[in-house]
Write a protein that holds these residues in place. Structure first.
Motif, PDB file in Angstrom:
ATOM      1  N   ILE A  28       0.838  -1.199   0.000  1.00 50.57           N
ATOM      2  CA  ILE A  28       0.000   0.000   0.000  1.00 50.57           C
ATOM      3  C   ILE A  28       0.874   1.250   0.000  1.00 50.57           C
ATOM      4  CG2 ILE A  28      -1.594   1.382   1.408  1.00 50.57           C
ATOM      5  CD1 ILE A  28      -2.904  -1.324   2.239  1.00 50.57           C
ATOM      6  N   HIS A  29       1.873   1.276   0.859  1.00 51.08           N
ATOM      7  CA  HIS A  29       2.766   2.443   0.920  1.00 51.08           C
ATOM      8  C   HIS A  29       3.579   2.585  -0.360  1.00 51.08           C
ATOM      9  CE1 HIS A  29       1.670   2.671   5.148  1.00 51.08           C
ATOM     10  NE2 HIS A  29       2.234   3.872   5.162  1.00 51.08           N
ATOM     11  N   ALA A  30       3.887   1.489  -1.014  1.00 48.61           N
ATOM     12  CA  ALA A  30       4.655   1.549  -2.262  1.00 48.61           C
ATOM     13  C   ALA A  30       3.878   2.241  -3.377  1.00 48.61           C
ATOM     14  CB  ALA A  30       5.068   0.146  -2.703  1.00 48.61           C
ATOM     15  N   ILE A  31       2.547   2.115  -3.366  1.00 44.37           N
ATOM     16  CA  ILE A  31       1.759   2.729  -4.441  1.00 44.37           C
ATOM     17  C   ILE A  31       1.156   4.072  -4.038  1.00 44.37           C
ATOM     18  CG2 ILE A  31       1.269   0.472  -5.454  1.00 44.37           C
ATOM     19  CD1 ILE A  31      -1.698   0.943  -4.485  1.00 44.37           C
ATOM     20  N   ALA A  32       1.234   4.424  -2.765  1.00 44.83           N
ATOM     21  CA  ALA A  32       0.671   5.694  -2.300  1.00 44.83           C
ATOM     22  C   ALA A  32       1.476   6.868  -2.860  1.00 44.83           C
ATOM     23  CB  ALA A  32       0.674   5.746  -0.782  1.00 44.83           C
ATOM     24  N   ASP A  33       0.788   7.979  -3.034  1.00 42.02           N
ATOM     25  CA  ASP A  33       1.463   9.195  -3.479  1.00 42.02           C
ATOM     26  C   ASP A  33       0.710  10.404  -2.941  1.00 42.02           C
ATOM     27  OD1 ASP A  33      -0.802   9.488  -5.142  1.00 42.02           O
ATOM     28  OD2 ASP A  33       0.247   8.771  -6.918  1.00 42.02           O
ATOM     29  N   THR A  34       1.014  11.582  -3.427  1.00 40.67           N
ATOM     30  CA  THR A  34       0.366  12.787  -2.908  1.00 40.67           C
ATOM     31  C   THR A  34      -1.112  12.846  -3.275  1.00 40.67           C
ATOM     32  OG1 THR A  34       1.114  14.043  -4.827  1.00 40.67           O
ATOM     33  CG2 THR A  34       2.491  14.148  -2.852  1.00 40.67           C
ATOM     34  N   ALA A  35      -1.501  12.180  -4.344  1.00 41.88           N
ATOM     35  CA  ALA A  35      -2.914  12.178  -4.744  1.00 41.88           C
ATOM     36  C   ALA A  35      -3.746  11.225  -3.887  1.00 41.88           C
ATOM     37  CB  ALA A  35      -3.046  11.800  -6.218  1.00 41.88           C
ATOM     38  N   ARG A  36      -3.150  10.096  -3.489  1.00 44.66           N
ATOM     39  CA  ARG A  36      -3.852   9.090  -2.674  1.00 44.66           C
ATOM     40  C   ARG A  36      -2.901   8.602  -1.598  1.00 44.66           C
ATOM     41  NH1 ARG A  36      -8.913   7.336  -2.231  1.00 44.66           N
ATOM     42  NH2 ARG A  36      -8.413   5.156  -2.574  1.00 44.66           N
ATOM     43  N   SER A  37      -3.208   8.942  -0.373  1.00 48.16           N
ATOM     44  CA  SER A  37      -2.366   8.533   0.761  1.00 48.16           C
ATOM     45  C   SER A  37      -2.538   7.043   1.048  1.00 48.16           C
ATOM     46  CB  SER A  37      -2.746   9.333   2.005  1.00 48.16           C
ATOM     47  OG  SER A  37      -4.038   8.941   2.460  1.00 48.16           O
ATOM     48  N   ALA A  38      -1.605   6.511   1.805  1.00 53.13           N
ATOM     49  CA  ALA A  38      -1.707   5.112   2.221  1.00 53.13           C
ATOM     50  C   ALA A  38      -2.987   4.882   3.015  1.00 53.13           C
ATOM     51  CB  ALA A  38      -0.480   4.712   3.038  1.00 53.13           C
ATOM     52  N   ASP A  39      -3.349   5.840   3.866  1.00 53.89           N
ATOM     53  CA  ASP A  39      -4.596   5.708   4.633  1.00 53.89           C
ATOM     54  C   ASP A  39      -5.805   5.625   3.723  1.00 53.89           C
ATOM     55  OD1 ASP A  39      -3.474   5.672   7.222  1.00 53.89           O
ATOM     56  OD2 ASP A  39      -3.356   7.864   7.241  1.00 53.89           O
ATOM     57  N   ALA A  40      -5.851   6.459   2.693  1.00 52.23           N
ATOM     58  CA  ALA A  40      -6.988   6.454   1.758  1.00 52.23           C
ATOM     59  C   ALA A  40      -7.051   5.144   0.983  1.00 52.23           C
ATOM     60  CB  ALA A  40      -6.888   7.638   0.798  1.00 52.23           C
ATOM     61  N   ILE A  41      -5.891   4.651   0.555  1.00 52.46           N
ATOM     62  CA  ILE A  41      -5.857   3.376  -0.175  1.00 52.46           C
ATOM     63  C   ILE A  41      -6.278   2.237   0.731  1.00 52.46           C
ATOM     64  CG2 ILE A  41      -4.350   1.716  -1.343  1.00 52.46           C
ATOM     65  CD1 ILE A  41      -2.706   4.210  -2.283  1.00 52.46           C
ATOM     66  N   TRP A  42      -5.768   2.222   1.974  1.00 53.71           N
ATOM     67  CA  TRP A  42      -6.134   1.162   2.904  1.00 53.71           C
ATOM     68  C   TRP A  42      -7.636   1.151   3.147  1.00 53.71           C
ATOM     69  CZ3 TRP A  42      -8.660   1.166   7.557  1.00 53.71           C
ATOM     70  CH2 TRP A  42      -8.697  -0.055   8.224  1.00 53.71           C
ATOM     71  N   GLU A  43      -8.202   2.321   3.352  1.00 55.53           N
ATOM     72  CA  GLU A  43      -9.614   2.423   3.717  1.00 55.53           C
ATOM     73  C   GLU A  43     -10.568   2.121   2.562  1.00 55.53           C
ATOM     74  OE1 GLU A  43     -12.458   6.027   5.029  1.00 55.53           O
ATOM     75  OE2 GLU A  43     -10.720   5.682   6.323  1.00 55.53           O
ATOM     76  N   ALA A  44     -10.274   2.639   1.386  1.00 58.79           N
ATOM     77  CA  ALA A  44     -11.194   2.489   0.243  1.00 58.79           C
ATOM     78  C   ALA A  44     -10.396   2.417  -1.058  1.00 58.79           C
ATOM     79  CB  ALA A  44     -12.179   3.653   0.215  1.00 58.79           C
ATOM     80  N   PRO A  45      -9.768   1.271  -1.325  1.00 55.48           N
ATOM     81  CA  PRO A  45      -8.963   1.165  -2.546  1.00 55.48           C
ATOM     82  C   PRO A  45      -9.829   1.166  -3.798  1.00 55.48           C
ATOM     83  CG  PRO A  45      -9.190  -0.979  -1.526  1.00 55.48           C
ATOM     84  CD  PRO A  45      -9.802   0.025  -0.575  1.00 55.48           C
ATOM     85  N   THR A  46      -9.326   1.833  -4.829  1.00 58.29           N
ATOM     86  CA  THR A  46      -9.983   1.720  -6.129  1.00 58.29           C
ATOM     87  C   THR A  46      -9.660   0.328  -6.681  1.00 58.29           C
ATOM     88  OG1 THR A  46      -8.069   2.530  -7.367  1.00 58.29           O
ATOM     89  CG2 THR A  46      -9.657   4.206  -6.568  1.00 58.29           C
ATOM     90  N   ALA A  47     -10.352  -0.064  -7.723  1.00 59.36           N
ATOM     91  CA  ALA A  47     -10.064  -1.364  -8.342  1.00 59.36           C
ATOM     92  C   ALA A  47      -8.615  -1.409  -8.823  1.00 59.36           C
ATOM     93  CB  ALA A  47     -11.025  -1.625  -9.492  1.00 59.36           C
ATOM     94  N   ALA A  48      -8.138  -0.321  -9.392  1.00 58.44           N
ATOM     95  CA  ALA A  48      -6.757  -0.275  -9.886  1.00 58.44           C
ATOM     96  C   ALA A  48      -5.765  -0.365  -8.731  1.00 58.44           C
ATOM     97  CB  ALA A  48      -6.519   1.000 -10.692  1.00 58.44           C
ATOM     98  N   GLU A  49      -6.060   0.303  -7.615  1.00 58.17           N
ATOM     99  CA  GLU A  49      -5.170   0.234  -6.452  1.00 58.17           C
ATOM    100  C   GLU A  49      -5.129  -1.177  -5.884  1.00 58.17           C
ATOM    101  OE1 GLU A  49      -5.660   4.873  -5.003  1.00 58.17           O
ATOM    102  OE2 GLU A  49      -7.004   3.343  -4.188  1.00 58.17           O
ATOM    103  N   TRP A  50      -6.281  -1.814  -5.793  1.00 63.70           N
ATOM    104  CA  TRP A  50      -6.343  -3.202  -5.311  1.00 63.70           C
ATOM    105  C   TRP A  50      -5.454  -4.081  -6.194  1.00 63.70           C
ATOM    106  CZ3 TRP A  50      -8.743  -5.286  -1.039  1.00 63.70           C
ATOM    107  CH2 TRP A  50      -8.804  -6.689  -0.980  1.00 63.70           C
ATOM    108  N   ASP A  51      -5.596  -3.920  -7.515  1.00 64.09           N
ATOM    109  CA  ASP A  51      -4.783  -4.707  -8.450  1.00 64.09           C
ATOM    110  C   ASP A  51      -3.298  -4.440  -8.267  1.00 64.09           C
ATOM    111  OD1 ASP A  51      -7.078  -5.846  -9.514  1.00 64.09           O
ATOM    112  OD2 ASP A  51      -7.108  -4.558 -11.295  1.00 64.09           O
ATOM    113  N   HIS A  52      -2.922  -3.177  -8.062  1.00 63.36           N
ATOM    114  CA  HIS A  52      -1.505  -2.844  -7.876  1.00 63.36           C
ATOM    115  C   HIS A  52      -0.951  -3.429  -6.587  1.00 63.36           C
ATOM    116  CE1 HIS A  52      -0.106  -0.410 -11.206  1.00 63.36           C
ATOM    117  NE2 HIS A  52      -1.333   0.067 -11.290  1.00 63.36           N
ATOM    118  N   VAL A  53      -1.739  -3.434  -5.529  1.00 63.01           N
ATOM    119  CA  VAL A  53      -1.288  -4.051  -4.285  1.00 63.01           C
ATOM    120  C   VAL A  53      -1.059  -5.543  -4.526  1.00 63.01           C
ATOM    121  CG1 VAL A  53      -1.977  -4.694  -1.933  1.00 63.01           C
ATOM    122  CG2 VAL A  53      -2.249  -2.333  -2.715  1.00 63.01           C
ATOM    123  N   LEU A  54      -1.968  -6.202  -5.220  1.00 61.86           N
ATOM    124  CA  LEU A  54      -1.788  -7.627  -5.528  1.00 61.86           C
ATOM    125  C   LEU A  54      -0.556  -7.856  -6.395  1.00 61.86           C
ATOM    126  CD1 LEU A  54      -5.456  -8.785  -6.193  1.00 61.86           C
ATOM    127  CD2 LEU A  54      -4.033  -9.263  -4.206  1.00 61.86           C
TER     128      LEU A  54
END
Length: 83
Positions: A28-54
């Motif tokens: 999660i932290h590897a894909i986080a950036d200024t547009a989407r924080s790690a907290d935002a990704i953890w809480e409500a990942p987009t489909a693309a973010e979920w895929d990137h974490v996988l």
């Protein structure tokens, strides 16, 4: 093997308080950036973010950073297949 995802260190408090495995937190932290924080990704990942974490988790497994298995992401789980 060329790597696409960093393996950032994540404070234990971050992943423990979120009931999330360290490997998932790292991805999660590897894909986080200024547009989407790690907290935002953890809480409500987009489909693309979920895929990137996988994809990051599978890369970590292929590089020997983690073992295949089931990893917790809060109340969800993700499966990492073997090499």
């Amino acid at each position: 093997m060329s790597r696409n995802y960093e393996t950032p260190a994540v404070a234990a408090e971050w992943f423990q308080t979120r009931e999330t495995d360290e490997a998932v937190a790292m991805a999660i932290h590897a894909i986080a950036d200024t547009a989407r924080s790690a907290d935002a990704i953890w809480e409500a990942p987009t489909a693309a973010e979920w895929d990137h974490v996988l994809m990051a988790l599978n890369e970590y497994c292929a590089c020997g950073d983690i073992e295949p298995g089931t990893y917790c992401w809060g109340q969800e789980t993700v499966e990492v297949a073997g090499k």
